[in-house]
Design an enzyme around this catalytic site. Structure first.
Site, PDB file in Angstrom:
ATOM      1  N   TYR A 154       0.824  -1.211   0.000  1.00  0.00           N
ATOM      2  CA  TYR A 154       0.000   0.000   0.000  1.00  0.00           C
ATOM      3  C   TYR A 154       0.859   1.263   0.000  1.00  0.00           C
ATOM      4  O   TYR A 154       0.453   2.300  -0.525  1.00  0.00           O
ATOM      5  CB  TYR A 154      -0.942  -0.028   1.206  1.00  0.00           C
ATOM      6  CG  TYR A 154      -2.239   0.710   0.992  1.00  0.00           C
ATOM      7  CD1 TYR A 154      -2.967   0.567  -0.190  1.00  0.00           C
ATOM      8  CD2 TYR A 154      -2.759   1.527   1.981  1.00  0.00           C
ATOM      9  CE1 TYR A 154      -4.170   1.229  -0.376  1.00  0.00           C
ATOM     10  CE2 TYR A 154      -3.966   2.192   1.808  1.00  0.00           C
ATOM     11  CZ  TYR A 154      -4.658   2.044   0.628  1.00  0.00           C
ATOM     12  OH  TYR A 154      -5.842   2.709   0.446  1.00  0.00           O
ATOM     13  N   LYS A 161      -3.677   8.048   3.131  1.00  0.00           N
ATOM     14  CA  LYS A 161      -4.866   7.763   3.928  1.00  0.00           C
ATOM     15  C   LYS A 161      -4.671   8.218   5.376  1.00  0.00           C
ATOM     16  O   LYS A 161      -5.627   8.682   6.020  1.00  0.00           O
ATOM     17  CB  LYS A 161      -5.192   6.273   3.885  1.00  0.00           C
ATOM     18  CG  LYS A 161      -5.692   5.781   2.536  1.00  0.00           C
ATOM     19  CD  LYS A 161      -7.000   6.449   2.116  1.00  0.00           C
ATOM     20  CE  LYS A 161      -7.576   5.823   0.854  1.00  0.00           C
ATOM     21  NZ  LYS A 161      -8.802   6.509   0.390  1.00  0.00           N
TER      22      LYS A 161
END
Length: 255
Positions: A154, A161
């Site tokens: 990720y 995020k």
């Protein structure tokens, strides 16, 4: 009209296909009495085609959240379809390929900056662009993927995020004086277009299905969408700066 969102006017971003969380939000919102306006960027004809699959075809406004002119003109474009907004759904995220799939140490700043602009700063930008249309009781809801951990593959999207989660708290602080709430839904992994663009994302899938106490469907966007609707409704009038996990309980289980 009847339903959880009866009479609400919503702006929903991020509808790309009918497998997106945003599409499920728009569909359920209409089924629960809301008027929905969508935004799209790039292949608008695709978004317009998907919009026709909703219970009621929804208008589509072009919006690039990194374009100051688009943001400045958003309120006027929305007014062509609705006389105000009660809620805004931020379902926008993007990172160049260099920022994903194990490239954390090598991704250049230019690519990281793009990821942060589109995925993090846009949350504040979108809220401010919609603010002239909103009144006390309104809500901004965004979608995140649990940023309290470092997830394999990720990489910089995880950082983006984490920034989004912090930005939501600061937006809650600064918009609270106007009676506007800001909350996020942290969904588990779903087989959306965004997920498919992340190299190695399938590594999440088996672990989630095995470890989530309630189990987890990789193809069911409705639980996350329902959480968004709840946060947009009048049933959470005193909740802001919150992150609601919709992941089958995975986040609560130790490794």
């Amino acid at each position: 009209m009847s339903g959880l969102l009866a009479g609400k006017r919503l702006l929903v971003t991020g509808v790309i296909t009918d497998a997106s969380i945003a599409f499920s939000v728009a569909k359920l919102a209409q089924e629960n009495g809301a008027q929905v306006v969508l935004t799209g960027y790039g292949r608008l004809s695709l978004v317009e085609r998907i919009a026709r699959r909703l219970p009621e075809p929804a208008p589509v406004i072009e919006l690039d959240v990194t374009d100051a002119e688009h943001l400045a003109g958003l309120a006027d474009k929305v007014r062509e379809h609705a006389d105000g907004l009660d809620g805004v759904v931020h379902s926008i995220g993007f990172a160049p390929q260099s920022c994903l799939g194990g490239g954390f140490l090598d991704a250049p700043w230019e690519d990281v900056a793009t990821a942060l602009h589109v995925s993090t700063y846009s949350y504040k930008s979108l809220a401010m662009a919609a603010l002239p249309l909103m009144s006390p009781g309104g809500a901004v809801v965004g979608l995140t993927f649990d940023a309290t951990k470092a997830w394999p593959v990720y990489d910089w999207m995880g950082v983006a995020k984490a920034g989004l989660e912090s930005a939501s708290r600061y937006l809650a602080l600064h918009l609270g004086k106007q009676g506007i709430r800001s909350n996020l839904v942290a969904a588990g992994p779903l087989r959306t277009i965004a997920a498919k663009s992340i190299p190695g994302f399938e590594r999440f899938e088996d672990a989630w299905a095995e470890r989530a106490p309630l189990g987890w469907s990789l193809t069911d966007q409705e639980p996350a969408a329902r959480a968004c609707l709840a946060l947009l409704s009048d049933w959470f009038p005193a909740t802001t700066g919150e992150i609601v996990h919709v992941d089958g309980g995975y986040h609560a289980i130790g490794s």
